[in-house]
Design an enzyme around this catalytic site. Structure first.
Site, PDB file in Angstrom:
ATOM      1  N   ASP A 297      11.158  -3.589  27.439  1.00  0.00           N
ATOM      2  CA  ASP A 297      11.209  -2.455  28.369  1.00  0.00           C
ATOM      3  C   ASP A 297      10.061  -2.552  29.367  1.00  0.00           C
ATOM      4  O   ASP A 297       8.895  -2.449  28.987  1.00  0.00           O
ATOM      5  CB  ASP A 297      11.100  -1.151  27.577  1.00  0.00           C
ATOM      6  CG  ASP A 297      11.401   0.079  28.409  1.00  0.00           C
ATOM      7  OD1 ASP A 297      11.181   0.044  29.632  1.00  0.00           O
ATOM      8  OD2 ASP A 297      11.841   1.092  27.835  1.00  0.00           O
TER       9      ASP A 297
ATOM     10  N   HIS B  83      14.821  -1.246  29.897  1.00  0.00           N
ATOM     11  CA  HIS B  83      14.835   0.214  29.968  1.00  0.00           C
ATOM     12  C   HIS B  83      16.264   0.701  30.196  1.00  0.00           C
ATOM     13  O   HIS B  83      16.623   1.219  31.262  1.00  0.00           O
ATOM     14  CB  HIS B  83      13.911   0.683  31.092  1.00  0.00           C
ATOM     15  CG  HIS B  83      13.530   2.141  30.976  1.00  0.00           C
ATOM     16  ND1 HIS B  83      12.821   2.648  29.918  1.00  0.00           N
ATOM     17  CD2 HIS B  83      13.774   3.199  31.798  1.00  0.00           C
ATOM     18  CE1 HIS B  83      12.631   3.943  30.080  1.00  0.00           C
ATOM     19  NE2 HIS B  83      13.210   4.305  31.212  1.00  0.00           N
TER      20      HIS B  83
ATOM     21  N   SER C 129      14.095   8.215  27.802  1.00  0.00           N
ATOM     22  CA  SER C 129      12.940   8.059  28.687  1.00  0.00           C
ATOM     23  C   SER C 129      12.192   9.392  28.822  1.00  0.00           C
ATOM     24  O   SER C 129      11.685   9.915  27.840  1.00  0.00           O
ATOM     25  CB  SER C 129      13.392   7.511  30.041  1.00  0.00           C
ATOM     26  OG  SER C 129      12.307   7.072  30.812  1.00  0.00           O
TER      27      SER C 129
END
Length: 235
Positions: free
Chosen positions: A177, A209, A123
């Protein structure tokens, strides 16, 4: 490896090798997380790579607009993960500060004679991995970016270094996601490939995610391939 073998040197978590130290991986966590949040990855992979040292840095605490201005660990401020939103302002200053910090960790390993260094992250950590790995002057063995994107657009081209232009890059992204949209990761990978980077992009159907067993298996295989290749080329 157990928690009592971990050396926590604020703001870095270091997990030593079980054998002679020949390689290092630096893994950057995501927004609001910590280095120890990725200890599960070390638990799974450390037995497979006994000469690999793990460094899990902790991002600094900062006010994050996306999180109602609450102070949480973050490599940079983010107002929105929707890049089309008028709120999607880029915290270039925060990003560059984090690049300098991560680069200092890489240089420290290189200065200690370690030539096999992998940089990876999830991320926000993926964002910093790509930006750092592709702009620094220290050679890396491989780069791994999970559920993130390449930041700074045209400014990246001006900042990019030739040092890691051919370094193998693995990008992984779930196509479901809801935080960092799949299309951002895919378009970043396509762009990097178009301008000549050595990149492999893997899609995980139905993954949000987070990570999955298959993704971890792919990361493991990628590390195995490029640590072996790099080590053998230096013999």
């Amino acid at each position: 490896m157990t928690l009592d073998t971990i050396s926590i040197m604020n703001p870095v978590v270091v997990l030593p090798t079980s054998k002679n130290h020949t390689s290092t991986i630096i893994w950057l966590h995501g927004l609001g997380d910590s280095g120890l949040g990725w200890y599960f990855l070390v638990e799974q992979l450390a037995p497979l790579f006994p000469t690999l040292k793990w460094i899990l840095p902790n991002a600094p605490l900062r006010s994050v607009s996306f999180n109602d201005d609450a102070t949480i660990p973050a490599w940079f401020n983010v107002a929105s993960f929707d890049k089309t939103s008028h709120l999607a302002q880029v915290d270039e200053k925060g990003m560059l500060e984090s690049v300098a910090y991560v680069n200092s960790l890489i240089e420290s390993e290189a200065n200690n004679g370690i030539r096999n260094i992998i940089l990876g992250g999830f991320s926000q950590g993926c964002v910093m991995t790509l930006l750092t790995g592709l702009t620094i002057e220290t050679p890396l063995s491989a780069i791994i970016g999970v559920s993130g994107w390449l930041p700074l657009g045209e400014k990246f081209i001006k900042m990019a270094s030739k040092t890691n232009k051919q370094t193998p890059i693995l990008m992984c992204h779930g196509d479901d996601d809801p935080v960092v949209k799949y299309k951002y990761g895919r378009s970043s990978a396509r762009y990097l490939k178009k301008i000549g980077y050595n990149i492999e992009f893997k899609t995980y159907e139905g993954l949000g995610h987070t990570t999955s067993d298959q993704e971890i298996q792919d990361i493991t295989a990628f590390i195995q391939q490029h640590l072996t290749t790099t080590t053998s080329s230096k013999l």
